[in-house]
Design a protein around this motif. Structure first.
Motif, PDB file in Angstrom:
ATOM      1  N   GLN A 150       0.891  -1.183  -0.095  1.00  0.00           N
ATOM      2  CA  GLN A 150       0.000   0.009   0.015  1.00  0.00           C
ATOM      3  C   GLN A 150       0.764   1.197  -0.024  1.00  0.00           C
ATOM      4  O   GLN A 150       1.978   1.184   0.737  1.00  0.00           O
ATOM      5  CB  GLN A 150      -0.759  -0.086   1.303  1.00  0.00           C
ATOM      6  CG  GLN A 150      -1.929  -1.101   1.329  1.00  0.00           C
ATOM      7  CD  GLN A 150      -2.842  -1.193   2.543  1.00  0.00           C
ATOM      8  OE1 GLN A 150      -3.041  -0.075   3.039  1.00  0.00           O
ATOM      9  NE2 GLN A 150      -3.346  -2.129   2.828  1.00  0.00           N
ATOM     10  N   SER A 151       0.634   2.166  -0.938  1.00  0.00           N
ATOM     11  CA  SER A 151       1.228   3.490  -0.788  1.00  0.00           C
ATOM     12  C   SER A 151       1.232   4.114   0.511  1.00  0.00           C
ATOM     13  O   SER A 151       0.292   4.166   1.452  1.00  0.00           O
ATOM     14  CB  SER A 151       0.426   4.656  -1.777  1.00  0.00           C
ATOM     15  OG  SER A 151       1.089   5.781  -1.835  1.00  0.00           O
ATOM     16  N   GLY A 152       2.346   4.471   1.004  1.00  0.00           N
ATOM     17  CA  GLY A 152       2.453   5.004   2.478  1.00  0.00           C
ATOM     18  C   GLY A 152       3.507   3.901   3.144  1.00  0.00           C
ATOM     19  O   GLY A 152       4.080   4.284   4.399  1.00  0.00           O
ATOM     20  N   ASP A 153       3.459   2.695   2.812  1.00  0.00           N
ATOM     21  CA  ASP A 153       4.084   1.483   3.459  1.00  0.00           C
ATOM     22  C   ASP A 153       5.706   1.982   3.521  1.00  0.00           C
ATOM     23  O   ASP A 153       6.332   2.592   2.423  1.00  0.00           O
ATOM     24  CB  ASP A 153       3.875   0.225   2.798  1.00  0.00           C
ATOM     25  CG  ASP A 153       2.653  -0.526   3.113  1.00  0.00           C
ATOM     26  OD1 ASP A 153       2.026   0.189   4.021  1.00  0.00           O
ATOM     27  OD2 ASP A 153       2.317  -1.403   2.649  1.00  0.00           O
ATOM     28  N   PRO A 274       3.432  -1.006   7.519  1.00  0.00           N
ATOM     29  CA  PRO A 274       3.218   0.040   7.888  1.00  0.00           C
ATOM     30  C   PRO A 274       3.870   0.928   8.941  1.00  0.00           C
ATOM     31  O   PRO A 274       4.397  -0.085   9.735  1.00  0.00           O
ATOM     32  CB  PRO A 274       1.656  -0.020   8.755  1.00  0.00           C
ATOM     33  CG  PRO A 274       1.231  -1.381   8.003  1.00  0.00           C
ATOM     34  CD  PRO A 274       2.345  -2.057   7.682  1.00  0.00           C
ATOM     35  N   ARG A 293      10.278   3.293   0.544  1.00  0.00           N
ATOM     36  CA  ARG A 293       8.961   3.407   0.622  1.00  0.00           C
ATOM     37  C   ARG A 293       8.182   2.916  -0.271  1.00  0.00           C
ATOM     38  O   ARG A 293       8.879   2.910  -1.360  1.00  0.00           O
ATOM     39  CB  ARG A 293       8.690   4.759   1.148  1.00  0.00           C
ATOM     40  CG  ARG A 293       9.085   5.876   0.283  1.00  0.00           C
ATOM     41  CD  ARG A 293       8.835   7.183   0.713  1.00  0.00           C
ATOM     42  NE  ARG A 293       9.134   8.301  -0.210  1.00  0.00           N
ATOM     43  CZ  ARG A 293      10.205   8.710  -0.961  1.00  0.00           C
ATOM     44  NH1 ARG A 293      11.284   8.095  -0.536  1.00  0.00           N
ATOM     45  NH2 ARG A 293      10.087   9.365  -1.649  1.00  0.00           N
ATOM     46  N   CYS A 295       5.044   4.290  -2.761  1.00  0.00           N
ATOM     47  CA  CYS A 295       4.492   5.301  -3.397  1.00  0.00           C
ATOM     48  C   CYS A 295       3.367   5.077  -4.498  1.00  0.00           C
ATOM     49  O   CYS A 295       3.264   3.763  -4.942  1.00  0.00           O
ATOM     50  CB  CYS A 295       5.631   6.463  -3.934  1.00  0.00           C
ATOM     51  SG  CYS A 295       6.928   6.739  -2.809  1.00  0.00           S
TER      52      CYS A 295
END
Length: 320
Positions: A150-153, A274, A293, A295
């Motif tokens: 997931q974006s932000g991981d 996360p 990360r 994105c």
């Protein structure tokens, strides 16, 4: 000695074939019978190693037995699965009792280390190769898959990279190890011949990590599989990639970094996590490091300290 006598002497009686809690019937019948709880999924993966392609033709049998099982079991670690058993299909160019004894001992050593018993297989005559199929169990909707980033991981790896790839010229006798310490030489050769499947970490990441895989073809190439399956981009900070010290001592900083990025055969885990889970994971597994990360976008982007993309000519191992 015929095929059945070979199996009985070197495999049925070996330490790795002495059953397990999920084995109802092991070697000796047409099929093994496994007991898998109704609420669990069965995880299955197969790896083939071919002489002259995946290992040197004169590879020591004991070490080859360890390596063959380790690289296959690493796939169970990547899914967070609990090992149940494995099968071995072994093709031999000739019958050598000495080779078979050493191979079965190496196989048993790794099997006992990973807690995975031998439950069946096949033997035949031909060019040396071995196919290992591993079987595990994992709770439904809990397996670590490549498509869930997931974006932000955060993008993490389980440990230092590059040692196994750096060891290849040593294994092939292409370079000298005279300038290496005994400890560094041992670390490099162990990384190649006896990789350690990250089973405990994989199971610990269940319910915490989003996506994961084991690094077999190189960090950049394998992270590309996560990016593609998840429909995201992965930004890897080159300065944060942990490079094995022994690899740097053997090859120098730049060449060792290239081994870590694209050499493969590390069998460490790369996973997305996360940020809220990072402290929990690092407290339990201190070697885990953040290297980038997740994105929005696509592909894998290697970034330098200034945030600029670092061009890469070679991203990882290709079978064809």
């Amino acid at each position: 000695m015929n095929e059945f006598e070979l199996i009985q002497k070197f495999f049925t009686r070996s330490a790795c074939a002495q059953g397990g809690e999920n084995i109802f019937l092991g070697i000796g019948d047409d099929c093994a019978l496994l007991q898998i709880a109704r609420e669990q999924h069965c995880a299955v993966s197969t790896d083939t190693l071919v002489s002259g392609v995946h290992f040197p033709e004169n590879a020591p049998a004991f070490l080859l037995g360890q390596r063959a099982l380790a690289v296959a079991t690493s796939d169970l670690a990547a899914m967070g699965a609990n090992p149940i058993g494995f099968t071995l299909a072994l093709t031999l160019p000739e019958l050598s009792t000495q080779w078979l004894q050493a191979f079965s001992e190496g196989l048993s050593t790794m099997a006992l280390r990973c807690g995975i018993p031998l439950i069946g297989g096949d033997t035949t005559s031909g060019p040396l190769s071995m196919t290992v199929t591993v079987i595990g169990a994992v709770l439904p909707c809990q397996a670590l898959v490549r498509s869930a980033a997931q974006s932000g991981d955060l993008l993490c790896v389980s440990g230092a990279l590059g040692a196994a790839a750096a060891a290849v010229p040593l294994v092939l006798g292409e370079i000298s190890s005279k300038h290496l310490s005994e400890q560094s030489l041992e670390q490099l050769l162990n990384a190649y011949w006896s990789p350690q499947p990250q089973l405990a970490l994989g199971q610990f990441l269940l319910g915490k990590a989003h996506a994961a895989l084991d690094i077999s073809d190189g960090l950049l190439a394998d992270c590309g599989h996560i990016a593609q399956a998840s429909g995201v981009s992965l930004h890897i900070e080159q300065e944060r990639v942990p490079v094995a010290c022994a690899a740097q001592q053997l090859l120098g900083v730049d060449a060792a970094l290239q081994c870590a990025l694209s050499g493969g055969d590390d069998y460490q885990l790369a996973f997305t996590l996360p940020a809220t889970q990072l402290l929990t994971v690092q407290q339990a597994f201190p070697t885990v490091q953040v290297i980038g990360r997740v994105c929005a976008g696509s592909g894998v982007h290697l970034m330098d300290r200034a945030g600029q993309v670092v061009p890469q000519v070679y991203s990882g191992y290709q079978h064809f």
